[in-house]
Design a protein around this motif. Sequence first.
Motif, PDB file in Angstrom:
ATOM      1  N   ASP A 139       0.859  -1.178   0.000  1.00  0.00           N
ATOM      2  CA  ASP A 139       0.000   0.000   0.000  1.00  0.00           C
ATOM      3  C   ASP A 139       0.898   1.232   0.000  1.00  0.00           C
ATOM      4  O   ASP A 139       1.865   1.304   0.763  1.00  0.00           O
ATOM      5  CB  ASP A 139      -0.873   0.045   1.262  1.00  0.00           C
ATOM      6  CG  ASP A 139      -1.835  -1.113   1.356  1.00  0.00           C
ATOM      7  OD1 ASP A 139      -2.451  -1.454   0.340  1.00  0.00           O
ATOM      8  OD2 ASP A 139      -1.963  -1.682   2.466  1.00  0.00           O
ATOM      9  N   VAL A 140       0.586   2.203  -0.840  1.00  0.00           N
ATOM     10  CA  VAL A 140       1.346   3.453  -0.864  1.00  0.00           C
ATOM     11  C   VAL A 140       0.744   4.365   0.191  1.00  0.00           C
ATOM     12  O   VAL A 140      -0.359   4.889   0.027  1.00  0.00           O
ATOM     13  CB  VAL A 140       1.294   4.119  -2.256  1.00  0.00           C
ATOM     14  CG1 VAL A 140       2.105   5.410  -2.262  1.00  0.00           C
ATOM     15  CG2 VAL A 140       1.826   3.155  -3.318  1.00  0.00           C
ATOM     16  N   VAL A 141       1.461   4.564   1.293  1.00  0.00           N
ATOM     17  CA  VAL A 141       0.900   5.278   2.439  1.00  0.00           C
ATOM     18  C   VAL A 141       1.345   6.731   2.509  1.00  0.00           C
ATOM     19  O   VAL A 141       0.806   7.507   3.301  1.00  0.00           O
ATOM     20  CB  VAL A 141       1.248   4.555   3.760  1.00  0.00           C
ATOM     21  CG1 VAL A 141       0.644   3.154   3.777  1.00  0.00           C
ATOM     22  CG2 VAL A 141       2.758   4.479   3.970  1.00  0.00           C
ATOM     23  N   ALA A 142       2.320   7.122   1.715  1.00  0.00           N
ATOM     24  CA  ALA A 142       2.755   8.521   1.678  1.00  0.00           C
ATOM     25  C   ALA A 142       3.588   8.732   0.429  1.00  0.00           C
ATOM     26  O   ALA A 142       4.162   7.790  -0.135  1.00  0.00           O
ATOM     27  CB  ALA A 142       3.568   8.886   2.921  1.00  0.00           C
ATOM     28  N   GLY A 143       3.665  10.003  -0.005  1.00  0.00           N
ATOM     29  CA  GLY A 143       4.471  10.314  -1.179  1.00  0.00           C
ATOM     30  C   GLY A 143       4.607  11.816  -1.342  1.00  0.00           C
ATOM     31  O   GLY A 143       3.813  12.584  -0.805  1.00  0.00           O
ATOM     32  N   ASN A 144       5.634  12.234  -2.082  1.00  0.00           N
ATOM     33  CA  ASN A 144       5.784  13.656  -2.365  1.00  0.00           C
ATOM     34  C   ASN A 144       5.059  13.998  -3.662  1.00  0.00           C
ATOM     35  O   ASN A 144       4.567  13.104  -4.384  1.00  0.00           O
ATOM     36  CB  ASN A 144       7.264  14.054  -2.397  1.00  0.00           C
ATOM     37  CG  ASN A 144       8.036  13.374  -3.526  1.00  0.00           C
ATOM     38  OD1 ASN A 144       7.479  12.635  -4.340  1.00  0.00           O
ATOM     39  ND2 ASN A 144       9.331  13.625  -3.571  1.00  0.00           N
ATOM     40  N   PRO A 145       4.927  15.278  -3.992  1.00  0.00           N
ATOM     41  CA  PRO A 145       4.186  15.648  -5.201  1.00  0.00           C
ATOM     42  C   PRO A 145       4.716  15.000  -6.474  1.00  0.00           C
ATOM     43  O   PRO A 145       3.938  14.615  -7.361  1.00  0.00           O
ATOM     44  CB  PRO A 145       4.345  17.175  -5.240  1.00  0.00           C
ATOM     45  CG  PRO A 145       4.482  17.573  -3.809  1.00  0.00           C
ATOM     46  CD  PRO A 145       5.289  16.474  -3.179  1.00  0.00           C
ATOM     47  N   LEU A 146       6.046  14.860  -6.594  1.00  0.00           N
ATOM     48  CA  LEU A 146       6.588  14.245  -7.803  1.00  0.00           C
ATOM     49  C   LEU A 146       6.215  12.773  -7.880  1.00  0.00           C
ATOM     50  O   LEU A 146       5.968  12.244  -8.978  1.00  0.00           O
ATOM     51  CB  LEU A 146       8.106  14.419  -7.854  1.00  0.00           C
ATOM     52  CG  LEU A 146       8.800  13.876  -9.109  1.00  0.00           C
ATOM     53  CD1 LEU A 146       8.140  14.391 -10.387  1.00  0.00           C
ATOM     54  CD2 LEU A 146      10.279  14.241  -9.094  1.00  0.00           C
ATOM     55  N   ALA A 147       6.143  12.083  -6.758  1.00  0.00           N
ATOM     56  CA  ALA A 147       5.721  10.680  -6.769  1.00  0.00           C
ATOM     57  C   ALA A 147       4.284  10.562  -7.254  1.00  0.00           C
ATOM     58  O   ALA A 147       3.945   9.669  -8.046  1.00  0.00           O
ATOM     59  CB  ALA A 147       5.862  10.074  -5.374  1.00  0.00           C
ATOM     60  N   ARG A 148       3.430  11.487  -6.791  1.00  0.00           N
ATOM     61  CA  ARG A 148       2.032  11.447  -7.228  1.00  0.00           C
ATOM     62  C   ARG A 148       1.918  11.757  -8.715  1.00  0.00           C
ATOM     63  O   ARG A 148       1.054  11.212  -9.405  1.00  0.00           O
ATOM     64  CB  ARG A 148       1.202  12.432  -6.408  1.00  0.00           C
ATOM     65  CG  ARG A 148       1.108  12.069  -4.926  1.00  0.00           C
ATOM     66  CD  ARG A 148       0.223  13.060  -4.195  1.00  0.00           C
ATOM     67  NE  ARG A 148      -1.150  12.989  -4.682  1.00  0.00           N
ATOM     68  CZ  ARG A 148      -2.067  12.172  -4.199  1.00  0.00           C
ATOM     69  NH1 ARG A 148      -1.765  11.334  -3.219  1.00  0.00           N
ATOM     70  NH2 ARG A 148      -3.294  12.157  -4.678  1.00  0.00           N
ATOM     71  N   ALA A 149       2.789  12.619  -9.219  1.00  0.00           N
ATOM     72  CA  ALA A 149       2.764  12.942 -10.646  1.00  0.00           C
ATOM     73  C   ALA A 149       3.368  11.811 -11.483  1.00  0.00           C
ATOM     74  O   ALA A 149       2.839  11.449 -12.531  1.00  0.00           O
ATOM     75  CB  ALA A 149       3.523  14.246 -10.897  1.00  0.00           C
TER      76      ALA A 149
END
Length: 305
Positions: A139-149
């Motif tokens: 499960d992806v529980v956190a990420g920075n904006p670039l990861a989401r993009a």
Amino acid sequence: MDQEPGNRSDNRSEIRDFLASRRARITPEQAGLPTSGRRRVPGLRREEVAVLAGVSTEWYTRLEKGHISGVSEDVIDAVARALQLEEDERTYLFDLARAARPARRTPSRRKDVEVPPRIQWMLDSMTMASASVQNGRMDVVAGNPLARALFAPWFRSGTIDKRGRPNVARYIFLDPGAHDFYVDWESAAVTTAALLRAEAGREPHDRALRELVGELSTLSPDFRTMWAAHDVRIRHDGIKRLRHPEVGRLELTYQSLNLPMSHRAVHDLTIYTAEPGTTYEDRLKLLASLAATRPRAEEPTNQPR
């Protein structure tokens, strides 16, 4: 992985299938044994593994049937050497042995933990690298904006959970778009199944993990085949090739690192970067620029169920 009275888990089938699959892949020549005549098995015979491990054939046969509880670490290590297990496979075998030992008390169920604010601050400080945190179930529980993009297809997929969290395994095996997004889809899928296999050995009582494996086994023939191979991965790094919907093809270097957040839960910090001076670096910079100008979407939550 049903429980037996007095045992942490009845994982005899996992032990049996894992040892048999590792034995089948080693030839007598690879093991330094003489060969003669026609062989009925593709790899080593049980008696040959017993000789290499320094135990009796009867004892090894019992072990391969899953009766590993009470076996000393020295003997398990000897079997691991005889089967030429890689480091991750050796760790997995010891995890299976640990799970089979009698428990003094009922094991506590592992709970999800919240991602501390300091971890999110650390992720956000990485502006030119994609950084995300996954738990052992992927499960992806956190990420920075670039990861989401960068991994926008994960977050837009119909496979996300009710909290908006992608699950990498569910996306790869159940979303048809994954075959387009991952240039090397089969390699990504094999690695994903192997990572889940290692987690299953580490946490045999994780109900959510068992449910995930059951779901993938039911809905994905590819997952069933890869799961049955009993391949194991604990840490992973390398090159990832993606077809991004906005910036085109990307070839990125990634590294997975342990991220301790509690004494039970296993989390990985995975960082993706591009080689300096390449076209892929330019495209990643463009994606970072686009991510920085967009309103920040709500982060996936990691609240316990």
